[in-house]
Design a protein around this motif. Structure first.
Motif, mmCIF file in Angstrom:
data_model
loop_
_atom_site.group_PDB
_atom_site.id
_atom_site.type_symbol
_atom_site.label_atom_id
_atom_site.label_comp_id
_atom_site.label_asym_id
_atom_site.label_seq_id
_atom_site.Cartn_x
_atom_site.Cartn_y
_atom_site.Cartn_z
ATOM 1 N N THR A 104 0.844 -1.198 0.000
ATOM 2 C CA THR A 104 0.000 0.000 0.000
ATOM 3 C C THR A 104 0.879 1.248 0.000
ATOM 4 O OG1 THR A 104 -0.103 0.241 2.412
ATOM 5 C CG2 THR A 104 -1.721 -1.230 1.385
ATOM 6 N N ASP A 105 0.335 2.346 -0.502
ATOM 7 C CA ASP A 105 1.092 3.599 -0.563
ATOM 8 C C ASP A 105 1.527 4.064 0.826
ATOM 9 O OD1 ASP A 105 0.912 3.747 -3.308
ATOM 10 O OD2 ASP A 105 -0.890 4.991 -3.303
ATOM 11 N N ALA A 106 0.646 3.894 1.808
ATOM 12 C CA ALA A 106 0.982 4.322 3.170
ATOM 13 C C ALA A 106 2.185 3.545 3.696
ATOM 14 C CB ALA A 106 -0.221 4.123 4.091
ATOM 15 N N ASN A 107 2.218 2.245 3.414
ATOM 16 C CA ASN A 107 3.345 1.427 3.860
ATOM 17 C C ASN A 107 4.625 1.763 3.103
ATOM 18 O OD1 ASN A 107 1.803 0.098 5.751
ATOM 19 N ND2 ASN A 107 1.365 -1.666 4.445
ATOM 20 N N GLN A 155 5.524 4.664 2.242
ATOM 21 C CA GLN A 155 6.055 5.849 2.916
ATOM 22 C C GLN A 155 6.739 5.474 4.234
ATOM 23 O OE1 GLN A 155 6.110 9.048 1.773
ATOM 24 N NE2 GLN A 155 5.226 8.285 -0.141
ATOM 25 N N THR A 156 6.084 4.600 4.993
ATOM 26 C CA THR A 156 6.628 4.192 6.295
ATOM 27 C C THR A 156 7.973 3.490 6.140
ATOM 28 O OG1 THR A 156 4.409 3.948 7.224
ATOM 29 C CG2 THR A 156 6.191 2.811 8.361
ATOM 30 N N ASN A 173 3.706 -1.597 11.231
ATOM 31 C CA ASN A 173 3.926 -0.427 12.083
ATOM 32 C C ASN A 173 4.588 -0.800 13.404
ATOM 33 O OD1 ASN A 173 2.946 1.570 10.350
ATOM 34 N ND2 ASN A 173 0.834 1.203 10.956
ATOM 35 N N SER A 205 8.565 -0.539 -2.132
ATOM 36 C CA SER A 205 7.464 -1.163 -2.868
ATOM 37 C C SER A 205 7.876 -2.507 -3.457
ATOM 38 C CB SER A 205 6.958 -0.227 -3.977
ATOM 39 O OG SER A 205 7.979 0.061 -4.913
#
Length: 261
Positions: A119-122, A124-125, A163, A208
Motif C-alpha cells: 500500500t502507498d501508506a506502507n 512511505q513508512t 507499524n 514497494s
C-alpha cells in the motif's frame, strides 16, 4: 487441636496446589507441561512454570511445530531437501530444524502478505526507514533493508505488523531502526519527499519492491544488520543464532533462528 492442625495442613497443601497450577498457566496455554528438566523433553522453556529453576515448561515438537504446520509447512532438518523454502523460528528442536514450506504454499503466502503490505501508506513508512538506514546505497542494499522489515513481520521473535516492527524500540527506549530517532534524518526525508528527488524515488522503489514482492529478497531471510561486524545485531546470543551472514553494500545482514539448548 489435632483436628485443627490437620485442617491447617490440608489447607496449606491445597494452597500450594492452587499456586502451582496458577503459576503453570502460561506453560499450559502454550500447550506444554511443567516438570523437572531432568526428564527428557523435545523443548524446554524457562520462566513459564512455578517452583524452582529446574522446573520448566516441556513443549513437544508436535506442539512447537504448529506454527509451521499452520503455514502449510513441515519441520525438518535443513540437511533434508526442501521443495520450497525454509523459514526460521517456526519449529521446535535444534537450530538446524526449520520449516519447509512447499513452493506453491510459499508463493501463495507471499502474495497474501503482499496484498496486505503493498500500500502507498506502507511505502512511505518503510521508505523513511530505507532512506535513513541506507541512503546512498545501491538498489540491492536498499532492498535488503526494506526486506528486513518484511522478514521481521514473518518472524516469531518480532511483532507481526508493519507499524509495530518499524516503531519497535530497545529496552533503552531507542528505535531499533536507529535513524528514525534522528531529527536530521527526518528533516532530510521531508525535504527530499517534498522535492520528489531521486533519493526519495529510490527509497520508495526499494520499499514497494519488497512490500509487493516484485523483487526477491537478496538476503533470503535477514531480520538484522549492522554497519560493521561483529556487532550485537550480527552476533548469536542465548536466545537466537545468527545464520546466513552476508555483506551487502555497507551492511552485514543475518538471519536469526531460535538457539538450541
Amino acid at each position: 487441636m489435632q483436628a485443627r492442625g490437620l485442617l491447617n495442613g490440608c489447607a496449606l497443601i491445597l494452597l500450594f496446589i492452587i499456586q502451582t497450577a496458577t503459576g503453570d498457566t502460561r506453560c499450559i496455554q502454550k500447550g506444554g507441561k511443567c516438570q523437572e528438566n531432568s526428564i527428557p523433553c523435545d523443548n524446554y522453556q524457562s520462566g513459564l512454570c512455578n517452583g524452582g529453576r529446574t522446573r520448566q515448561c516441556c513443549i513437544s515438537n508436535q506442539v512447537a511445530d504448529k506454527r509451521c504446520m499452520d503455514k502449510g509447512g513441515k519441520c525438518q532438518q535443513t540437511s533434508v531437501s526442501c521443495s520450497g523454502a525454509y523459514r526460521s523460528g517456526l519449529c521446535g528442536g535444534s537450530a538446524s530444524r526449520k520449516c519447509c514450506v512447499p513452493q506453491s504454499v510459499f508463493i501463495i503466502s507471499i502474495l497474501a502478505s503482499s496484498g496486505k503490505l503493498c500500500t502507498d501508506a506502507n511505502f512511505q513508512t518503510v521508505g523513511r526507514v530505507v532512506f535513513g538506514e541506507a541512503r546512498g546505497e545501491t538498489a540491492r542494499g536498499q532492498l535488503a533493508v526494506a526486506y528486513s522489515i518484511v522478514n521481521r513481520i514473518n518472524h516469531s521473535g518480532y511483532p507481526n505488523t508493519l507499524n509495530a516492527v518499524v516503531n519497535q524500540k530497545t529496552a533503552g527506549g531507542a528505535y531499533q531502526y536507529e535513524t528514525l530517532g534522528v531529527a536530521a534524518h527526518t528533516k532530510a526525508w521531508n525535504v527530499t519527499k517534498k522535492g520528489n528527488t531521486q533519493e526519495y524515488k529510490n527509497a520508495i522503489k526499494a520499499s514497494s519492491d519488497a512490500l509487493c514482492g516484485r523483487v526477491s529478497d537478496p538476503t533470503t531471510c535477514a531480520t538484522d544488520y549492522c554497519a560493521y561486524d561483529p556487532c550485537s545485531a550480527t552476533n548469536s546470543n542465548k536466545y537466537w543464532t545468527a545464520t546466513n551472514k552476508i555483506p551487502i553494500g555497507r551492511h552485514y545482514f543475518v538471519c536469526r533462528v531460535k538457539a538450541s539448548g
